[in-house]
Design a protein around this motif. Structure first.
Motif, PDB file in Angstrom:
ATOM      1  N   LEU A 293     -27.936  54.550  -8.152  1.00 33.33           N
ATOM      2  CA  LEU A 293     -28.821  54.884  -7.036  1.00 33.33           C
ATOM      3  C   LEU A 293     -30.039  55.656  -7.524  1.00 33.33           C
ATOM      4  CD1 LEU A 293     -29.500  55.250  -4.012  1.00 33.33           C
ATOM      5  CD2 LEU A 293     -27.957  57.208  -4.000  1.00 33.33           C
ATOM      6  N   SER A 294     -29.817  56.682  -8.348  1.00 31.25           N
ATOM      7  CA  SER A 294     -30.939  57.458  -8.869  1.00 31.25           C
ATOM      8  C   SER A 294     -31.801  56.634  -9.805  1.00 31.25           C
ATOM      9  CB  SER A 294     -30.416  58.702  -9.608  1.00 31.25           C
ATOM     10  OG  SER A 294     -29.857  59.628  -8.713  1.00 31.25           O
TER      11      SER A 294
ATOM     12  N   GLY B  47     -28.804  60.305  -5.934  1.00 27.44           N
ATOM     13  CA  GLY B  47     -27.464  60.079  -6.446  1.00 27.44           C
ATOM     14  C   GLY B  47     -26.742  61.362  -6.799  1.00 27.44           C
ATOM     15  N   GLY B  48     -27.465  62.306  -7.379  1.00 20.76           N
ATOM     16  CA  GLY B  48     -26.844  63.574  -7.767  1.00 20.76           C
ATOM     17  C   GLY B  48     -26.320  64.347  -6.579  1.00 20.76           C
TER      18      GLY B  48
ATOM     19  N   THR C  33     -27.356  54.290 -14.851  1.00 17.27           N
ATOM     20  CA  THR C  33     -28.812  54.402 -14.979  1.00 17.27           C
ATOM     21  C   THR C  33     -29.429  53.074 -15.419  1.00 17.27           C
ATOM     22  OG1 THR C  33     -28.752  56.769 -15.488  1.00 17.27           O
ATOM     23  CG2 THR C  33     -30.676  55.541 -16.240  1.00 17.27           C
ATOM     24  N   LEU C  34     -28.822  52.435 -16.422  1.00 17.76           N
ATOM     25  CA  LEU C  34     -29.338  51.155 -16.901  1.00 17.76           C
ATOM     26  C   LEU C  34     -29.269  50.086 -15.818  1.00 17.76           C
ATOM     27  CD1 LEU C  34     -27.726  51.140 -20.472  1.00 17.76           C
ATOM     28  CD2 LEU C  34     -30.087  51.708 -19.850  1.00 17.76           C
TER      29      LEU C  34
ATOM     30  N   PHE D 172     -28.967  54.521   2.508  1.00 15.19           N
ATOM     31  CA  PHE D 172     -29.068  55.846   1.909  1.00 15.19           C
ATOM     32  C   PHE D 172     -28.873  56.939   2.964  1.00 15.19           C
ATOM     33  CE2 PHE D 172     -31.955  59.058  -0.316  1.00 15.19           C
ATOM     34  CZ  PHE D 172     -30.964  59.434  -1.210  1.00 15.19           C
ATOM     35  N   ARG D 173     -29.522  56.781   4.098  1.00 19.09           N
ATOM     36  CA  ARG D 173     -29.406  57.764   5.171  1.00 19.09           C
ATOM     37  C   ARG D 173     -27.981  57.819   5.725  1.00 19.09           C
ATOM     38  NH1 ARG D 173     -34.130  59.621   7.586  1.00 19.09           N
ATOM     39  NH2 ARG D 173     -33.027  59.906   9.555  1.00 19.09           N
TER      40      ARG D 173
END
Length: 245
Positions: free
Chosen positions: A18-19, A26-27, A204-205, A223-224
């Motif tokens: 997500l990040s 994401g964090g 991340t990749l 996301f919300r």
């Protein structure tokens, strides 16, 4: 490795993806999951800081050509003293209070921004460092409310993602050191830390490949929903902890 450790690693992969795709968010979900699983701040935040240091390092590398390096100096100028001043107090924090604060920050991040002029760049980066070094030591995740300070009108999306990743990497690195100085080691649970680190690098990749290939409207809605659900879970757990329900 237990089933719980595997589940946590899977959450780490998904939140890091997500990040990687969106630059932030994401964090906050990951630390929220840690608290929802019942981890106290003394365990959750050092583990989270170490994992997010790895995650943001990999994201910085992925977007290295887009990083605005001048932001780091102003970030560290405020972040280093704030971290050192606040670190001795991390062991005194109440878990349920942290849950409520984190839930409030999540909900506040969903409020639409007023169409005002952005904070000038240097004060904005210094403020981000101060928030990372103070509030970040207690709630762990700061991207959703610090991230707004990096949305510069003259920056491309990739510049925002890369620069935010770099400064978050620095902030989490400072927190790992600060926790170690006050007796909270990020290496206390290596059986959970190592799979998580591998998962966030892979996430991340994967997220980098997704960037630009998903509908922003659909992504924003999902996301919300995730953030609202998580914040309500944190509020529920805190209220139970306080004996209010």
């Amino acid at each position: 490795m237990t089933t719980l450790d595997l589940a946590v690693a899977l959450v780490g992969f998904l939140t890091s993806a997500l990040s990687g795709a969106a630059g932030l968010g994401g964090g906050t979900i990951l630390i929220g999951v840690f608290y929802a699983l019942g981890m106290p701040p003394s365990e959750a935040v050092p583990l989270f800081a170490a994992v997010q240091f790895v995650s943001n390092s990999s994201r910085t590398v992925a977007y290295i050509r887009d990083v605005e390096w001048s932001a780091a100096g102003w970030f560290l100028l405020a972040g280093i003293p704030a971290t050192l001043l606040v670190a001795p107090f991390v062991g005194r924090v109440d878990t349920d209070t942290v849950k409520l604060v984190l839930a409030g920050l999540i909900l506040a991040s969903l409020v639409p921004q007023a169409s005002t002029r952005p904070t000038p760049a240097r004060p904005a980066f210094a403020l981000a460092g101060a928030l990372n070094g103070s509030l970040g030591l207690f709630v762990g995740a700061t991207g959703l409310f610090v991230g707004r300070l990096f949305f510069r009108p003259d920056w491309r999306k990739e510049t925002v993602i890369g620069t935010l990743a770099m400064t978050q990497m620095l902030g989490h690195g400072l927190r790992v050191l600060a926790y170690g100085l006050v007796g909270f080691s990020a290496l206390a649970a290596p059986q959970r830390l190592l799979p998580l680190c591998a998962a966030v690098i892979a996430g991340t990749l994967f997220g980098k490949r997704l960037n630009g290939r998903i509908s922003e409207r659909a992504f924003a809605r999902l996301f919300r929903v995730v953030l609202i659900t998580l914040s309500l879970k944190l509020i529920w757990d805190a209220m139970r902890g306080y004996g209010w329900i």
